[in-house]
Design a protein around this motif. Structure first.
Motif, PDB file in Angstrom:
ATOM      1  N   MET A   1      52.381  28.694  70.504  1.00  0.00           N
ATOM      2  CA  MET A   1      53.770  28.112  70.734  1.00  0.00           C
ATOM      3  C   MET A   1      54.981  29.081  69.734  1.00  0.00           C
ATOM      4  SD  MET A   1      55.466  24.389  70.003  1.00  0.00           S
ATOM      5  CE  MET A   1      54.282  23.982  68.638  1.00  0.00           C
ATOM      6  N   ALA A   2      55.713  29.782  70.590  1.00  0.00           N
ATOM      7  CA  ALA A   2      56.688  30.641  69.902  1.00  0.00           C
ATOM      8  C   ALA A   2      57.872  29.913  68.966  1.00  0.00           C
ATOM      9  CB  ALA A   2      57.408  31.595  71.006  1.00  0.00           C
ATOM     10  N   ALA A   3      58.007  30.402  67.738  1.00  0.00           N
ATOM     11  CA  ALA A   3      59.148  29.711  67.086  1.00  0.00           C
ATOM     12  C   ALA A   3      60.294  30.364  67.531  1.00  0.00           C
ATOM     13  CB  ALA A   3      58.939  30.239  65.521  1.00  0.00           C
ATOM     14  N   HIS A   4      61.221  29.339  67.475  1.00  0.00           N
ATOM     15  CA  HIS A   4      62.653  29.706  67.796  1.00  0.00           C
ATOM     16  C   HIS A   4      63.350  30.381  66.413  1.00  0.00           C
ATOM     17  CE1 HIS A   4      63.023  28.037  71.829  1.00  0.00           C
ATOM     18  NE2 HIS A   4      61.868  27.162  71.385  1.00  0.00           N
ATOM     19  N   THR A   5      64.630  31.135  66.528  1.00  0.00           N
ATOM     20  CA  THR A   5      65.150  31.424  65.282  1.00  0.00           C
ATOM     21  C   THR A   5      66.732  31.508  65.368  1.00  0.00           C
ATOM     22  OG1 THR A   5      65.406  33.205  63.553  1.00  0.00           O
ATOM     23  CG2 THR A   5      65.079  33.981  65.899  1.00  0.00           C
ATOM     24  N   THR A   6      67.492  31.359  64.428  1.00  0.00           N
ATOM     25  CA  THR A   6      68.873  31.300  64.367  1.00  0.00           C
ATOM     26  C   THR A   6      69.321  32.488  63.901  1.00  0.00           C
ATOM     27  OG1 THR A   6      69.174  30.036  62.351  1.00  0.00           O
ATOM     28  CG2 THR A   6      69.034  28.788  64.304  1.00  0.00           C
ATOM     29  N   GLU A  72      54.580  23.565  57.054  1.00  0.00           N
ATOM     30  CA  GLU A  72      54.337  22.844  58.551  1.00  0.00           C
ATOM     31  C   GLU A  72      55.795  22.378  58.915  1.00  0.00           C
ATOM     32  OE1 GLU A  72      50.768  20.349  58.485  1.00  0.00           O
ATOM     33  OE2 GLU A  72      49.638  21.869  57.583  1.00  0.00           O
ATOM     34  N   ALA A  73      56.399  21.572  58.166  1.00  0.00           N
ATOM     35  CA  ALA A  73      57.559  21.124  58.354  1.00  0.00           C
ATOM     36  C   ALA A  73      58.642  22.015  58.950  1.00  0.00           C
ATOM     37  CB  ALA A  73      58.355  20.173  57.353  1.00  0.00           C
ATOM     38  N   ARG A  74      58.536  23.240  58.529  1.00  0.00           N
ATOM     39  CA  ARG A  74      59.603  24.249  59.025  1.00  0.00           C
ATOM     40  C   ARG A  74      59.023  24.869  60.179  1.00  0.00           C
ATOM     41  NH1 ARG A  74      62.781  28.524  55.798  1.00  0.00           N
ATOM     42  NH2 ARG A  74      63.352  30.156  57.333  1.00  0.00           N
ATOM     43  N   GLU A  75      57.881  24.877  60.442  1.00  0.00           N
ATOM     44  CA  GLU A  75      57.224  25.475  61.732  1.00  0.00           C
ATOM     45  C   GLU A  75      57.687  24.432  62.790  1.00  0.00           C
ATOM     46  OE1 GLU A  75      53.091  26.549  63.501  1.00  0.00           O
ATOM     47  OE2 GLU A  75      53.085  27.095  61.651  1.00  0.00           O
ATOM     48  N   ALA A  76      57.523  23.160  62.541  1.00  0.00           N
ATOM     49  CA  ALA A  76      57.703  22.052  63.412  1.00  0.00           C
ATOM     50  C   ALA A  76      59.237  21.941  63.746  1.00  0.00           C
ATOM     51  CB  ALA A  76      57.324  20.741  62.910  1.00  0.00           C
ATOM     52  N   PHE A  77      59.882  22.284  62.676  1.00  0.00           N
ATOM     53  CA  PHE A  77      61.687  22.242  62.816  1.00  0.00           C
ATOM     54  C   PHE A  77      61.941  23.334  63.810  1.00  0.00           C
ATOM     55  CE2 PHE A  77      65.724  23.492  61.371  1.00  0.00           C
ATOM     56  CZ  PHE A  77      66.630  22.458  61.572  1.00  0.00           C
ATOM     57  N   PHE A  78      61.353  24.509  63.742  1.00  0.00           N
ATOM     58  CA  PHE A  78      61.844  25.651  64.497  1.00  0.00           C
ATOM     59  C   PHE A  78      60.965  25.726  65.829  1.00  0.00           C
ATOM     60  CE2 PHE A  78      63.770  27.165  60.694  1.00  0.00           C
ATOM     61  CZ  PHE A  78      65.170  27.345  61.142  1.00  0.00           C
ATOM     62  N   SER A  79      59.979  24.809  66.137  1.00  0.00           N
ATOM     63  CA  SER A  79      59.326  25.014  67.237  1.00  0.00           C
ATOM     64  C   SER A  79      60.368  24.571  68.413  1.00  0.00           C
ATOM     65  CB  SER A  79      58.294  24.013  67.108  1.00  0.00           C
ATOM     66  OG  SER A  79      58.626  22.629  67.248  1.00  0.00           O
ATOM     67  N   LYS A  80      61.424  23.848  68.204  1.00  0.00           N
ATOM     68  CA  LYS A  80      62.277  23.484  68.974  1.00  0.00           C
ATOM     69  C   LYS A  80      63.450  24.403  68.699  1.00  0.00           C
ATOM     70  CE  LYS A  80      63.063  18.898  68.140  1.00  0.00           C
ATOM     71  NZ  LYS A  80      62.214  18.735  67.098  1.00  0.00           N
ATOM     72  N   GLY A  81      64.406  24.836  69.685  1.00  0.00           N
ATOM     73  CA  GLY A  81      65.724  25.534  69.342  1.00  0.00           C
ATOM     74  C   GLY A  81      66.701  24.738  68.484  1.00  0.00           C
ATOM     75  N   GLN A  82      67.370  25.352  67.583  1.00  0.00           N
ATOM     76  CA  GLN A  82      68.205  24.883  66.444  1.00  0.00           C
ATOM     77  C   GLN A  82      69.497  25.204  66.752  1.00  0.00           C
ATOM     78  OE1 GLN A  82      67.527  22.020  64.655  1.00  0.00           O
ATOM     79  NE2 GLN A  82      65.183  21.902  65.371  1.00  0.00           N
ATOM     80  N   PRO A  83      70.639  24.604  66.279  1.00  0.00           N
ATOM     81  CA  PRO A  83      71.855  25.205  66.593  1.00  0.00           C
ATOM     82  C   PRO A  83      72.003  26.357  65.403  1.00  0.00           C
ATOM     83  CG  PRO A  83      72.041  22.875  66.656  1.00  0.00           C
ATOM     84  CD  PRO A  83      70.905  23.376  66.416  1.00  0.00           C
ATOM     85  N   CYS A  84      72.502  27.459  65.801  1.00  0.00           N
ATOM     86  CA  CYS A  84      72.919  28.489  64.854  1.00  0.00           C
ATOM     87  C   CYS A  84      74.094  28.422  64.028  1.00  0.00           C
ATOM     88  CB  CYS A  84      72.977  29.768  65.425  1.00  0.00           C
ATOM     89  SG  CYS A  84      74.282  30.006  66.470  1.00  0.00           S
ATOM     90  N   LEU A  85      74.372  29.248  63.171  1.00  0.00           N
ATOM     91  CA  LEU A  85      75.432  29.133  62.287  1.00  0.00           C
ATOM     92  C   LEU A  85      76.921  29.242  63.105  1.00  0.00           C
ATOM     93  CD1 LEU A  85      74.299  30.737  58.838  1.00  0.00           C
ATOM     94  CD2 LEU A  85      74.676  28.149  59.396  1.00  0.00           C
ATOM     95  N   ARG A  86      77.050  29.756  64.242  1.00  0.00           N
ATOM     96  CA  ARG A  86      77.959  29.717  65.252  1.00  0.00           C
ATOM     97  C   ARG A  86      78.493  28.109  65.392  1.00  0.00           C
ATOM     98  NH1 ARG A  86      77.608  31.349  70.588  1.00  0.00           N
ATOM     99  NH2 ARG A  86      79.633  31.237  70.531  1.00  0.00           N
TER     100      ARG A  86
END
Length: 136
Positions: A1-6, A72-86
């Motif tokens: 599963m690819a991690a999303h990034t902001t 693990e929590a960080r990986e799970a958090f970024f497994s879905k897209g998150q709103p960026c600083l915009r």
């Protein structure tokens, strides 16, 4: 599963077109810190020390009680897209530009400053704006 990034690299997020303030201000302190206050504290206390992902995850961790070093929590958090600083209230409401350096680390730049004008005019940076609060 690819991690999303902001994270952005060598990018300047200018304040939103509908930002209501002419001068950058610190978000007000409240009993339970707001997202704006946490973003402000994490970035302003240590400019260019954290990436956008660090700021977004640390804000989540501080608000939910997740340990900051829980990989693990960080990986799970970024497994879905998150709103960026915009989408941060700092650029939408409080008048802060957000500069991402060549390593993706972030710093706040007040909209009324000479540094803001220089970054906003810098052709070497990618430019985007904070999201509008209201639809055009």
């Amino acid at each position: 599963m690819a991690a999303h990034t902001t994270n952005y690299v060598a990018t300047f997020i200018e304040v939103a077109e509908d930002c209501p303030v002419e001068h950058a201000s610190e978000p007000p302190a409240t009993e339970k810190p707001t997202i704006a206050a946490l973003h402000y504290r994490l970035i302003a206390e240590q400019p260019y020390a954290r990436t956008s992902d660090d700021v977004i995850f640390e804000t989540h961790a501080l608000r939910t009680g997740v340990p900051l070093d829980d990989a693990e929590a960080r990986e799970a958090f970024f497994s879905k897209g998150q709103p960026c600083l915009r989408s941060s209230p700092l650029g939408k409401r409080y008048g802060w530009g957000i500069h991402h350096d060549a390593e993706g680390r972030v710093a706040l730049v007040p909209r009324e400053s000479e540094e803001y004008a220089l970054l906003a005019a810098d052709p070497a940076l990618a430019h985007t704006r904070a999201m509008r609060s209201r639809r055009a």
